[in-house]
Scaffold this active site. Structure first.
Site, PDB file in Angstrom:
ATOM      1  N   TYR A   1      -8.499  -5.127   3.166  1.00 65.21           N
ATOM      2  CA  TYR A   1      -8.262  -3.648   3.812  1.00 65.21           C
ATOM      3  C   TYR A   1      -8.622  -3.617   5.221  1.00 65.21           C
ATOM      4  CZ  TYR A   1     -13.204  -1.820   2.812  1.00 65.21           C
ATOM      5  OH  TYR A   1     -14.578  -1.898   2.737  1.00 65.21           O
ATOM      6  N   GLU A   2      -7.979  -2.513   5.865  1.00 69.20           N
ATOM      7  CA  GLU A   2      -8.057  -2.646   7.407  1.00 69.20           C
ATOM      8  C   GLU A   2      -7.544  -3.796   7.989  1.00 69.20           C
ATOM      9  OE1 GLU A   2      -8.631   0.272   8.048  1.00 69.20           O
ATOM     10  OE2 GLU A   2      -9.476   1.233   6.232  1.00 69.20           O
ATOM     11  N   GLY A   3      -6.327  -4.240   7.524  1.00 64.21           N
ATOM     12  CA  GLY A   3      -5.829  -5.453   8.075  1.00 64.21           C
ATOM     13  C   GLY A   3      -6.337  -6.795   7.504  1.00 64.21           C
TER      14      GLY A   3
END
Length: 575
Positions: A430-432
């Site tokens: 998550y978050e890239g």
């Protein structure tokens, strides 16, 4: 699970002897905070973490969260723990003073984030999202919105969320279909569905402020047509207190591999009332403030869980007796088995490198934001994707190794070793994802300026070589040799990547993740070299022997992987 001990001493050493943290404090707090103050703050953070948050980690993992008739209930003890957390002012520790926070620099607040997440990552995600929401509102919203939302968010009276992902739009935010249409009173009607919303609904606070990316009628296609809206769970009254229920509904809770106590929600917006944050059609720009904060925070999350897993594995190995240990007395614990010792040293040296790099990047961010130096800002921008990608990937390996140390017992849920691995596994996603971070590093940070920033970073790493060679110490000599060899391999990899970027971009991207990991390993070696230099200046200190050993181990077992990755990077996409 074993007791958690916050790494206050480790941070104190890094801030005093490796990073010039007092200068950072002078610049960011006008000299009002010194290193003794920081040590005290982190000590209090550690007490709350070990006494209040850590005991709830396994509780939350087992109980999870529940959704009944539209109401989300958190795990037992979480509401009381949140009251203690918010009541202590911890939400605002790193938030700007102009926003109502304490104004501590990132070298302090990121350390606190590691501590919270080591103790209870699922819990810490809630305040973490709120902090990101405050940054977005503070940087982009008009004064009216700031007056309504910042005070309760900074105090922890309300929480905040980030709403990007939709069923058809994950990383590709250009596919967002949530819409917003204007109303005569200046508000907007927001309609659509968002998924994977961390702490999207809960019973800890009286209100939740959702930051929602949506597309307005007639907006340009793609990312340039997105706008950002704040959509509260309860619509604030004129006096700021929560009023009527907004048309935001929790459809379901995701059943996840880990972080069970963190409610990950599917939210439906049924013409819910919201207000524009920032400029129309520049929502992604405003949201990136929150996203960039989150990426640095995720690195700290991963580091924290890795350290908790290591501490537990180390304690287990020091007590467990199993089989005869070669060249050791009978009843020697398994910590002295050569391979168990290898695993423990690998974990410990990796954590030291990661923590030091986190402090260094935080220091660059602090000085860059203060306008102290464009050079610090450039290095911070370069290393943020490395920090996020390398720390999260390495933490997955560390928590896996911690489970291995436990042997068969590690595979059993009761030991708690499995929870660390399950919890931390989300961090490279998550978050890239790591590939997204690598694409950013390759395309924006290396290829765009022809490798100029990469070369400046190599030069910075090389600057510690003369000091290493000045010490008549075998580990300093070996570290200098290994670091110089890794630097040569890194420069060779960058040259290959720049060639690939011009001739065949697919080759460059195919080697992107190995290139990111190579930078992480090299930066970790650089940090160990600096830790080693500081330790050699204090030969009588109780931690010196450990730090020398860790630097030597890291150089042999981790920094040595840099040349091999150059071969992987140069190979490109093999078809």
């Amino acid at each position: 699970m074993g007791e958690y001990k916050a790494p206050v001493e480790e941070y104190d050493f890094l801030l005093r002897h490796v990073i010039d943290a007092q200068h950072i404090l002078d610049v960011t707090t006008d000299g009002e905070v010194d290193l003794d103050d920081v040590r005290e703050v982190l000590g209090h953070a550690g007490t709350l973490a070990s006494e209040v948050l850590a005991p709830l980690n396994a509780v939350g993992d087992r109980a999870g969260t529940t959704l009944t008739e539209g109401r989300v209930t958190t795990a037992p003890g979480f509401t009381e723990a949140y009251k203690a957390f918010a009541g202590g002012g911890w939400v605002g520790i790193g938030l700007p003073r102009h926003a109502g926070g304490e104004g501590m620099p990132a070298v302090v607040s990121n350390a606190a984030t590691e501590i919270w997440c080591a103790a209870n990552m699922a819990f810490a995600l809630g305040p973490g999202m709120t902090i990101g929401a405050v940054h977005a509102i503070f940087n982009a919203a008009d004064e009216k919105i700031k007056q309504v939302y910042l005070p309760p968010l900074v105090s922890g009276q309300w929480t905040g969320t980030m709403n990007l992902t939709e069923p058809q739009a994950g990383t590709d935010l250009a596919g967002i279909r949530t819409t917003a249409r204007p109303r005569p009173d200046g508000s907007w009607a927001v309609k659509g569905q968002k998924i994977f919303i961390t702490w999207g609904d809960h019973d800890l606070t009286e209100n939740i402020a959702h930051l929602v990316l949506a597309r307005t009628e007639g907006a340009p296609e793609g990312l340039g047509g997105l706008s950002l809206f704040v959509v509260p769970k309860y619509i604030p009254r004129p006096d700021g207190t929560p009023g009527e229920r907004n048309a935001v509904h929790t459809v379901s809770l995701e059943h996840k591999l880990g972080i069970h106590a963190s409610p990950t929600c599917v939210l439906d917006y049924e013409d819910a009332t919201g207000w524009l944050v920032g400029t129309l059609h520049r929502g992604l720009e405003a949201m990136f403030v929150m996203m960039n904060h989150a990426r640095v925070a995720v690195a700290a999350q991963a580091l924290g869980v890795a350290d908790r897993a290591f501490q537990q594995a180390e304690a287990y190995a020091a007590e467990r007796v199993q089989g005869g240990v070669v060249e050791r007395p009978a009843s020697t614990p398994i910590a002295e088995h050569p391979d168990v010792r290898r695993l423990l040293l690998s974990m410990r040296s990796g954590i030291s490198a990661m923590r030091a790099l986190q402090v260094q990047v935080a220091g660059w961010l602090d000085l860059g934001r203060a306008g102290e130096s464009a050079e610090e800002h450039r290095f911070a921008e370069f290393f943020v994707p490395v920090l996020k990608g390398w720390l999260t990937e390495t933490s997955v390996q560390i928590t896996s190794d911690a489970l291995q140390v436990h042997g068969g017992s590690g595979f059993i849920e009761e030991t708690g070793a499995t929870q660390h691995l399950r919890d931390v596994r989300i961090t490279p996603i998550y978050e890239g994802t790591t590939a997204i971070q690598a694409n950013d590093l390759v395309r924006r940070k290396v290829a765009r300026d022809g490798g100029a920033t990469a070369e400046a970073a190599y030069t910075l790493v090389a600057s510690c070589l003369p000091a290493l060679r000045s010490h008549d110490h075998p580990v300093a000599e070996r570290t200098a040799y290994r670091l110089e060899r890794a630097l040569a391999a890194g420069r060779q990899a960058t040259a290959a990547l720049l060639h690939q970027s011009r001739e065949n971009p697919r080759d460059a991207l195919a080697g992107g993740v190995p290139y990111l990991l190579q930078w992480g390993l090299l930066a970790g070696g650089w940090m160990h070299a600096r830790i080693l230099l500081a330790a050699l200046e204090a030969p009588e200190h109780p931690s010196t022997a450990r730090r020398i050993l860790d630097a030597d181990f890291y150089g042999a077992h981790h920094l040595s992987r840099v040349p091999q990755l150059t071969e992987v990077i140069a190979a490109g996409e093999i078809v």
